[in-house]
Design a protein around this motif. Sequence first.
Motif, short mmCIF file in Angstrom:
data_model
loop_
_atom_site.label_atom_id
_atom_site.label_comp_id
_atom_site.label_asym_id
_atom_site.label_seq_id
_atom_site.Cartn_x
_atom_site.Cartn_y
_atom_site.Cartn_z
N GLU A 127 1.96 13.04 -2.08
CA GLU A 127 1.06 11.77 -2.22
C GLU A 127 1.33 10.88 -0.88
N ARG A 128 0.12 10.48 -0.44
CA ARG A 128 0.32 9.65 0.92
C ARG A 128 1.32 8.53 0.87
N CYS A 168 -8.46 16.70 -5.30
CA CYS A 168 -6.91 17.28 -5.53
C CYS A 168 -6.65 17.34 -4.09
N ILE A 169 -7.53 18.22 -3.08
CA ILE A 169 -7.30 18.34 -1.81
C ILE A 169 -7.17 17.04 -0.90
N PHE A 170 -8.35 16.28 -1.12
CA PHE A 170 -8.80 15.10 -0.31
C PHE A 170 -9.09 14.02 -1.21
N ASN A 171 -8.08 13.10 -1.38
CA ASN A 171 -8.15 12.04 -2.30
C ASN A 171 -9.40 11.39 -2.52
N ALA A 172 -10.01 11.06 -1.21
CA ALA A 172 -11.21 10.01 -0.99
C ALA A 172 -11.87 10.08 0.16
N PRO A 173 -13.21 9.75 0.34
CA PRO A 173 -13.87 9.87 1.54
C PRO A 173 -13.11 9.15 2.72
N PRO A 174 -13.33 9.71 3.86
CA PRO A 174 -12.56 9.00 5.20
C PRO A 174 -13.60 7.80 4.88
N MET A 219 -5.84 10.34 7.56
CA MET A 219 -6.86 10.99 6.96
C MET A 219 -6.33 12.38 6.60
N PHE A 244 -10.64 17.04 7.01
CA PHE A 244 -11.82 16.88 6.49
C PHE A 244 -12.84 17.83 7.33
N ARG A 292 -3.52 18.51 -8.73
CA ARG A 292 -2.90 17.25 -8.18
C ARG A 292 -2.77 16.57 -9.52
N LEU A 304 -4.25 19.73 5.83
CA LEU A 304 -5.77 20.10 5.76
C LEU A 304 -6.37 18.75 6.15
N PHE A 347 -18.10 14.11 -2.26
CA PHE A 347 -17.67 13.70 -3.31
C PHE A 347 -18.22 13.54 -4.63
N SER A 400 -4.56 15.60 4.94
CA SER A 400 -3.77 15.99 3.53
C SER A 400 -2.68 16.85 3.83
N PHE A 410 -19.77 13.15 3.54
CA PHE A 410 -18.93 12.82 2.55
C PHE A 410 -19.15 12.19 1.17
N GLY A 446 -16.98 17.69 7.32
CA GLY A 446 -17.96 17.45 6.40
C GLY A 446 -19.50 17.92 6.59
N GLU A 461 2.76 22.34 -2.68
CA GLU A 461 2.64 20.94 -3.45
C GLU A 461 1.96 19.83 -2.48
N PHE A 462 1.02 19.14 -3.18
CA PHE A 462 0.54 18.12 -2.36
C PHE A 462 1.54 16.80 -2.24
#
Lengths: 69, 269
Positions: free
Chosen positions: A44-45, B173-179, A33, A64, B241, A62, B136, A35, B132, A66, A41-42
């Motif tokens: 990709e996972r 771009c920073i966080f692709n999808a919710p956890p 989880m 989360f 991204r 980085l 999103f 980033s 989240f 929330g 540059e990011f």
Amino acid sequence: MAKIIVNDNSQEVTLPLTVNGLISLNGVEQPDMVSVQINGEFIERENFSTTEIKDGDTVDFLYFMGGGR
Amino acid sequence: MYDFTEEELQRYSRHILLKDVGVEGQEKINNAKVLVIGAGGLGSPVILYLAAAGIGHIGIIDGDVVDLSNLQRQIIHTTKDVNYSKALSAKEKVNAINPHVKVTVYQDFLRAENAMDIIKDYDFVVDGTDNFPVKFLINDACVKAGKPFSHGGILRFEGQTFTYVPGHSCYRCIFNAPPPKDSVPTCSQAGVLGAIAGMLGTIQAAETLKYFTGVGELLTDKLLIFNAKTMDFRKISVKRREKCPVCGENPTITELIDYEQAACDLQNH
Ligand SMILES: [Zn+2]
């Protein structure tokens, strides 16, 4: 030994080292989880296991956040 | 042209005195329409400062009622507001602070089904939500609608924020999808120092006012993170991204999504 910067702190690591390797070296609790940016540059996972860290890299982890209420 | 009365010139004099703002800047503030999503920890300071600043039209969306445990940080609500609608409670405070501000209240939550319709009436959106799925949703709706927004997240002693402007990096771009759901402790389990909400919310309010007046540089393509334990502030440059699922070259998200309620943090560093 290679010198890199992780979240503004300098760190010495032994190469070769992948992004996944650096994640476990830094004890990130939930690596699926975080980033990751290298030199702005990011990454990709799906490339975490193949992307190699290089001497002088600047790495940002980085997380989360929330909350809000 | 906005026709300022004597009363307004006096009320906004400390803005007007600012060389970078002046009468022109205040006029832009008075013509602005801002939607604040969530009248809670972040929404409270955001709404209070935007009302005081004279934002012309503030939309407040929150389907919740005030709980006693909210009062530790949700400073727009008072003890007598417990069990009362957060959106209506917030509106009353805005009216008391600045009767010139038009307020629209939505006693509802933002959902995939109502998001585009609500957002379309505003020039700028502020994320003051605590989960989240909605963070999103706000991102995706604003990217699609071409609306700028301020993202905010707080947890324990930390806060994080950035300002989206169309064409620049978005939340995905920073966080692709919710956890994944239940992958992280909930807000109520994790806790938050009340004043952190104020620290982050006032940054969001300042970004909103900067956006309308054009003063300075926004937190665009920059993620600001602070830790109140050490008072360390970090500003991390982020880049749009290519593979971003909503603003990238081949977007895979073409419709808004109601994710299942997920928890609110992932932080261990
Ligand atoms: Zn994006």
